[in-house]
Design an enzyme around this catalytic site. Structure first.
Site, PDB file in Angstrom:
ATOM      1  N   SER A   1       3.374  -6.245  -2.086  1.00 59.14           N
ATOM      2  CA  SER A   1       2.715  -7.462  -1.613  1.00 59.14           C
ATOM      3  C   SER A   1       3.685  -8.652  -1.595  1.00 59.14           C
ATOM      4  O   SER A   1       4.683  -8.612  -0.885  1.00 59.14           O
ATOM      5  CB  SER A   1       1.487  -7.710  -2.497  1.00 59.14           C
ATOM      6  OG  SER A   1       0.662  -8.676  -1.942  1.00 59.14           O
TER       7      SER A   1
ATOM      8  N   HIS B   1      -5.074  -2.201  -0.815  1.00 59.60           N
ATOM      9  CA  HIS B   1      -3.937  -3.023  -1.248  1.00 59.60           C
ATOM     10  C   HIS B   1      -3.521  -2.758  -2.692  1.00 59.60           C
ATOM     11  O   HIS B   1      -2.346  -2.897  -3.034  1.00 59.60           O
ATOM     12  CB  HIS B   1      -4.281  -4.510  -1.068  1.00 59.60           C
ATOM     13  CG  HIS B   1      -3.083  -5.416  -1.103  1.00 59.60           C
ATOM     14  ND1 HIS B   1      -2.097  -5.382  -0.150  1.00 59.60           N
ATOM     15  CD2 HIS B   1      -2.697  -6.381  -1.985  1.00 59.60           C
ATOM     16  CE1 HIS B   1      -1.163  -6.272  -0.439  1.00 59.60           C
ATOM     17  NE2 HIS B   1      -1.502  -6.905  -1.547  1.00 59.60           N
TER      18      HIS B   1
END
Ligand SMILES: *[C@@H]1O[C@H](CO)[C@@H](O)[C@H](O)[C@H]1NC(C)=O
Ligand SMILES: *[C@@H]1O[C@H](CO)[C@@H](O)[C@H](O)[C@H]1NC(C)=O
Ligand SMILES: *[C@@H]1O[C@H](CO)[C@@H](O)[C@H](O)[C@H]1NC(C)=O
Length: 423
Positions: A193, A397
């Site tokens: 990320s 994610h």
């Protein structure tokens, strides 16, 4: 990033709960654990309160802590797992180095939370790597500066940074340090990320680092955000320029730097056997995408014990600018300060073409923060990028860090790719 909503809910919950001491149950539990004779019990819930070095020690791995001073005075802490659990360092044999970089509101805890056999930090050590884990300025383990005080309400300069500085200043400092300490010339980089964003910043602004990176693995790559599907981030994107003002008006410019409320919340509402556990999972899925099959809800209290690990409001604002502006640009200070800082009214775009490192973009179709269209654009602009779809339709994610089958679905493949560029 995903913990933003969760944290808002937590803050509300903690007000409702009326200031009960978050640590009351813990003391008792630790005393009981210690009565078995060892410093740490095998109680998984205890992991919520252990810091990263203690966690690593608890599971029998060697760990070192290193302080790195940046050119602008921040003192960053890095943790190193120099070798696997039952291996010894053979003098004179240099292991290949891998550097791991966490995401927004996270810390190096990301790479070890799931424990030996699951967490990538341990797996890499067992596979013969010298593992270095960075901590960005402002996060739990890197809240120090030679002059500036992160807690000062008068001078808030400590918090005047975004992920531009983390990529442009922190990463080079930490990577140079890890190379010097290990005696290696190059290392592998793995980021999750924001840990990928900062790498793209470094590669664009500091192309000399092309010679220091063997391979880069981007988990949930975040650079372009035009197609971002996170409802929360999209809601705040139009208001980004007010957020920093509000945050520094009510506080110091820090966002969610204290885990005591979320630790308590996780312990109280998210344990196995509580009727509220699925609410905890849902809070997280709201931000990261839903994948119940790969999420081990038993670990919720441990995860919440280490989140949120703190960030500067500007990091969030900079992402808001990426969504609103649909480009990958340096931080927008407003045109007057842009003229002073960059010599142009608008902040310059990061030049991804400067990055000549073999870059593997591990992406999925169920990641609101890293959408396939945005990954495709990133891929097209990188000098040497390869797109790798994770072979699971609902991979989200956080599955990059915590999926039950992360090893089979992702890490084994990454290890093969790393070895292929070493030869
Ligand atoms: C805060 O401290 C920094 C560094 O010492 C200094 O440059 C800056 O002017 C100070 N800001 C304020 C508002 O006092
Ligand atoms: C976090 O907040 C709690 C309660 O407000 C406080 O007691 C504690 O000292 C804080 N922890 C840190 C690390 O600032
Ligand atoms: C979930 O985590 C717990 C605690 O670490 C562990 O005992 C259990 O085996 C895990 N479940 C799965 C499916 O991996």
């Amino acid at each position: 990033m995903w913990l933003l909503t969760a944290s808002v809910l937590l803050a509300v919950a903690s007000l409702v709960a009326g200031g009960r001491s978050p640590h009351a149950d813990y003391v008792e539990e630790l005393v009981r654990a210690n009565s078995f004779g060892s410093r740490f019990s095998n109680n998984i819930y205890e992991d919520a309160r252990l810091n990263v070095p203690d966690l690593i020690r608890k599971y029998g791995y060697p760990v070192q802590s290193h302080n790195v001073r940046t050119s602008d005075g921040y003192i960053l802490q890095m943790f190193r797992i120099p070798h696997g659990r039952d291996q010894n360092n053979v003098p004179g044999v240099k292991k290949p180095v891998v550097f791991l970089m966490h995401g927004l509101f996270a810390s190096s805890a990301d790479w070890v939370l799931m424990g030996p056999g699951n967490a990538f930090g341990y797996l890499l050590a067992e596979e013969g790597y010298d593992v270095w884990m960075g901590n960005a300025r402002g996060s739990t383990y890197s809240r120090r500066h030679i002059r500036l005080n992160p807690d000062s309400k008068i001078n808030k300069s400590f918090w005047h940074f975004s992920w531009d500085e983390i990529g442009n200043i922190d990463l080079p400092a930490m990577i140079n340090y890890a190379l010097a300490a290990s005696g290696q010339k190059k290392l592998h980089y793995i980021g999750h990320s924001q840990g990928t964003t900062v790498f793209f910043v470094m590669g664009s602004l500091r192309p000399e680092f092309n010679n220091k990176i063997l391979s880069m693995h981007a988990f949930g790559p975040v650079a372009y955000m035009a197609h971002n599907k996170s409802p929360l981030l999209n809601a705040i994107a139009p208001h980004v320029n007010n957020i920093e003002k509000i945050v520094s008006f009510i506080g110091t410019g820090e966002f969610f730097g204290n885990t005591s409320v979320s630790t308590w919340f996780g312990d109280t509402f998210c344990r196995d056997g509580t009727s509220t556990q699925s609410m905890c999972s849902n809070m997280i899925f709201l931000i990261t995408g839903r994948n119940e099959e790969q999420f081990n809800a038993t670990m919720l209290p441990v995860i919440m014990g280490h989140y949120p690990a703190g960030a500067a409001a500007r990091q969030l604002v900079h992402y808001g600018q990426s969504i609103a502006g649909r480009e990958f640009r340096r931080y927008d200070h407003g045109w007057m300060r842009n003229m002073v800082t960059y010599g142009t009214r608008r902040p310059p775009r990061y030049n991804l073409g400067n990055i000549k490192i073999p870059t593997f973009l591990h992406y999925t179709y169920n990641d609101p923060l890293s959408q396939a269209e945005d990954v495709t654009r990133l891929h097209e602009e990188l000098g040497a990028g390869v797109k790798m779809l994770v072979p699971h339709p609902l991979f989200n994610h956080i599955d990059f860090m915590w999926a039950i089958d992360a090893k089979e679905l992702l890490y084994d493949r990454v290890l093969d790719l790393m070895r292929s560029v070493e030869e």
